[in-house]
Design an enzyme around this catalytic site. Structure first.
Site, PDB file in Angstrom:
ATOM      1  N   ASN A   9       0.881  -1.171   0.000  1.00 28.00           N
ATOM      2  CA  ASN A   9       0.000   0.000   0.000  1.00 28.00           C
ATOM      3  C   ASN A   9       0.917   1.219   0.000  1.00 28.00           C
ATOM      4  O   ASN A   9       1.506   1.545   1.023  1.00 28.00           O
ATOM      5  CB  ASN A   9      -0.905  -0.020   1.245  1.00 28.00           C
ATOM      6  CG  ASN A   9      -1.731   1.253   1.363  1.00 28.00           C
ATOM      7  OD1 ASN A   9      -1.756   2.082   0.450  1.00 28.00           O
ATOM      8  ND2 ASN A   9      -2.409   1.412   2.489  1.00 28.00           N
ATOM      9  N   LYS A  11       0.169   4.239  -0.221  1.00 25.07           N
ATOM     10  CA  LYS A  11      -0.445   5.436   0.384  1.00 25.07           C
ATOM     11  C   LYS A  11      -0.174   6.648  -0.521  1.00 25.07           C
ATOM     12  O   LYS A  11      -0.100   6.481  -1.739  1.00 25.07           O
ATOM     13  CB  LYS A  11       0.047   5.621   1.824  1.00 25.07           C
ATOM     14  CG  LYS A  11      -0.161   4.334   2.640  1.00 25.07           C
ATOM     15  CD  LYS A  11      -0.002   4.496   4.116  1.00 25.07           C
ATOM     16  CE  LYS A  11      -0.243   3.149   4.791  1.00 25.07           C
ATOM     17  NZ  LYS A  11      -0.203   3.233   6.261  1.00 25.07           N
ATOM     18  N   HIS A  94      -9.651   1.420   4.815  1.00 29.47           N
ATOM     19  CA  HIS A  94      -8.378   1.553   5.536  1.00 29.47           C
ATOM     20  C   HIS A  94      -8.598   2.477   6.735  1.00 29.47           C
ATOM     21  O   HIS A  94      -9.383   3.427   6.661  1.00 29.47           O
ATOM     22  CB  HIS A  94      -7.307   2.119   4.599  1.00 29.47           C
ATOM     23  CG  HIS A  94      -5.935   2.030   5.188  1.00 29.47           C
ATOM     24  ND1 HIS A  94      -5.482   2.929   6.121  1.00 29.47           N
ATOM     25  CD2 HIS A  94      -4.939   1.127   5.014  1.00 29.47           C
ATOM     26  CE1 HIS A  94      -4.254   2.588   6.486  1.00 29.47           C
ATOM     27  NE2 HIS A  94      -3.905   1.501   5.831  1.00 29.47           N
ATOM     28  N   GLU A  96      -6.954   4.833   7.848  1.00 29.15           N
ATOM     29  CA  GLU A  96      -6.712   6.252   7.565  1.00 29.15           C
ATOM     30  C   GLU A  96      -7.933   6.881   6.913  1.00 29.15           C
ATOM     31  O   GLU A  96      -8.217   8.060   7.121  1.00 29.15           O
ATOM     32  CB  GLU A  96      -5.453   6.396   6.695  1.00 29.15           C
ATOM     33  CG  GLU A  96      -4.194   6.121   7.515  1.00 29.15           C
ATOM     34  CD  GLU A  96      -3.038   5.519   6.742  1.00 29.15           C
ATOM     35  OE1 GLU A  96      -3.042   5.556   5.501  1.00 29.15           O
ATOM     36  OE2 GLU A  96      -2.118   4.988   7.401  1.00 29.15           O
ATOM     37  N   GLU A 165      -5.602  -4.840  10.350  1.00 28.24           N
ATOM     38  CA  GLU A 165      -4.579  -3.820  10.574  1.00 28.24           C
ATOM     39  C   GLU A 165      -4.850  -3.110  11.900  1.00 28.24           C
ATOM     40  O   GLU A 165      -5.653  -2.158  11.935  1.00 28.24           O
ATOM     41  CB  GLU A 165      -4.601  -2.791   9.434  1.00 28.24           C
ATOM     42  CG  GLU A 165      -4.265  -3.376   8.080  1.00 28.24           C
ATOM     43  CD  GLU A 165      -3.632  -2.345   7.160  1.00 28.24           C
ATOM     44  OE1 GLU A 165      -2.606  -2.675   6.552  1.00 28.24           O
ATOM     45  OE2 GLU A 165      -4.129  -1.217   7.055  1.00 28.24           O
ATOM     46  N   GLY A 171       2.378   2.273  10.814  1.00 29.02           N
ATOM     47  CA  GLY A 171       3.341   3.360  10.685  1.00 29.02           C
ATOM     48  C   GLY A 171       4.043   3.721  11.985  1.00 29.02           C
ATOM     49  O   GLY A 171       4.711   4.745  12.072  1.00 29.02           O
ATOM     50  N   SER A 209       3.243  -2.191  10.280  1.00 32.94           N
ATOM     51  CA  SER A 209       4.692  -2.268  10.515  1.00 32.94           C
ATOM     52  C   SER A 209       5.278  -3.629  10.161  1.00 32.94           C
ATOM     53  O   SER A 209       6.237  -4.082  10.795  1.00 32.94           O
ATOM     54  CB  SER A 209       5.037  -1.888  11.965  1.00 32.94           C
ATOM     55  OG  SER A 209       4.656  -0.551  12.228  1.00 32.94           O
TER      56      SER A 209
HETATM   57  P1  13P Z   1       2.923   0.361   7.661  1.00 32.18           P
HETATM   58  O1  13P Z   1       3.431  -0.950   7.087  1.00 32.18           O
HETATM   59  O2  13P Z   1       3.678   1.551   7.193  1.00 32.18           O
HETATM   60  O3  13P Z   1       2.772   0.277   9.152  1.00 32.18           O
HETATM   61  O4  13P Z   1       1.436   0.553   7.074  1.00 32.18           O
HETATM   62  C1  13P Z   1       0.551  -0.498   7.150  1.00 32.18           C
HETATM   63  C2  13P Z   1      -0.660  -0.147   6.378  1.00 32.18           C
HETATM   64  O5  13P Z   1      -1.413   0.729   6.755  1.00 32.18           O
HETATM   65  C3  13P Z   1      -0.909  -0.881   5.134  1.00 32.18           C
HETATM   66  O6  13P Z   1      -2.175  -0.618   4.630  1.00 32.18           O
END
Ligand code: 13P
Length: 249
Positions: A9, A11, A94, A96, A165, A171, A209
């Site tokens: 992903n 982002k 997601h 976010e 997740e 992150g 992560s």
């Molecule tokens: P990270 O791997 O940067 O923690 O992000 C995970 C994520 O949100 C994947 O959709």
């Protein structure tokens, strides 16, 4: 579906030059992966990535999809549009988007439905916040999030992909331990099995992560069917290491 999937992903990262460099490095480092591999890119780059990935083993995905089929929804992208530019997957719900764009369980369920109707496989994200985990509500939260999707999409629930997740692990460098992740995956597996008359196994990916150092242990868990990878998907050597850590069968 293959047994495991490693999905990047990206982002809101990338540029024409950076995308090309990353995909070229991935394609040259990838020889016949044992798992499925996909990258979910910012939608403006779908056309570029579709052209670059032609004939490769890497599938393409988007990071969101509209809950509407078409029409007066300024700024939205339909499943049919994404499909036209090669997206096999779309991430839906997601954390976010739930957090910064106010997406509710009902919206996530509607987006899942639109993706399926448009021929795009939704990767439905669920996960608890740190406060919810500390309050002992992890199971309740992820089950509620998944139940909304099952309620609207029960008849074709075996066609989705789920990603667990934990919000506190995204992150932050804090990964759920393999045991913590497996425990939640087992809950989601049971919920999916109870909802489906189709024996096909719904892939349940772990995200939060995941990196080259912790991937093998997470991916060895019986109910973890792959990874949804953020930061580590932006570095070709790291993403390739995670792909190499996927189970072989
Ligand atoms: P990270 O791997 O940067 O923690 O992000 C995970 C994520 O949100 C994947 O959709």
């Amino acid at each position: 579906m293959k047994k495991q999937w490693i999905v990047g992903n990206w982002k809101m990262n990338g540029s024409l030059a950076a995308n090309e460099a990353l995909l070229q490095a991935l394609m040259s480092g990838l020889n016949q992966p044992a798992c499925g591999v996909a990258v979910c890119v910012p939608s403006v780059y779908l056309a570029q990535c579709q052209a670059l990935l032609k004939g490769s083993a890497i599938e393409l995905g988007a990071q969101d999809v509209s809950q509407h089929e078409q029409g007066a929804y300024t700024g939205e992208l339909s499943a049919a549009m994404l499909r036209e530019f090669g997206a096999r997957f779309a991430i839906v719900g997601h954390s976010e988007r739930r957090q910064y764009h106010g997406e509710t369980d009902a919206v996530v369920a509607a987006k899942t439905q639109r993706a399926l109707a448009g021929g795009v496989t939704p990767i439905v994200c669920v996960g608890e916040t740190l406060a919810e985990r500390e309050a002992g509500k992890t199971e309740e939260v992820v089950k509620r999030q998944l139940a909304a999707v099952i309620h609207t999409n029960g008849h074709c629930i075996s066609e989705i992909v789920v990603a667990y997740e934990p919000v506190w692990a995204i992150g932050t460098g804090k990964t759920a331990s393999p045991e913590q992740a497996q425990a939640v995956h087992a809950v989601l597996r049971a919920q999916l099995q109870a909802a489906s008359s189709n024996p096909a196994r719904v892939p349940i990916l772990y995200g939060g992560s995941m990196n080259a150092a912790n991937a093998a242990e997470l991916l060895a868990q019986p109910d973890i069917d792959g990874g949804l990878v953020g930061g580590a998907a932006l570095k070709a050597p790291d993403f390739l290491s995670i792909i190499a850590a996927a189970r072989k069968n």
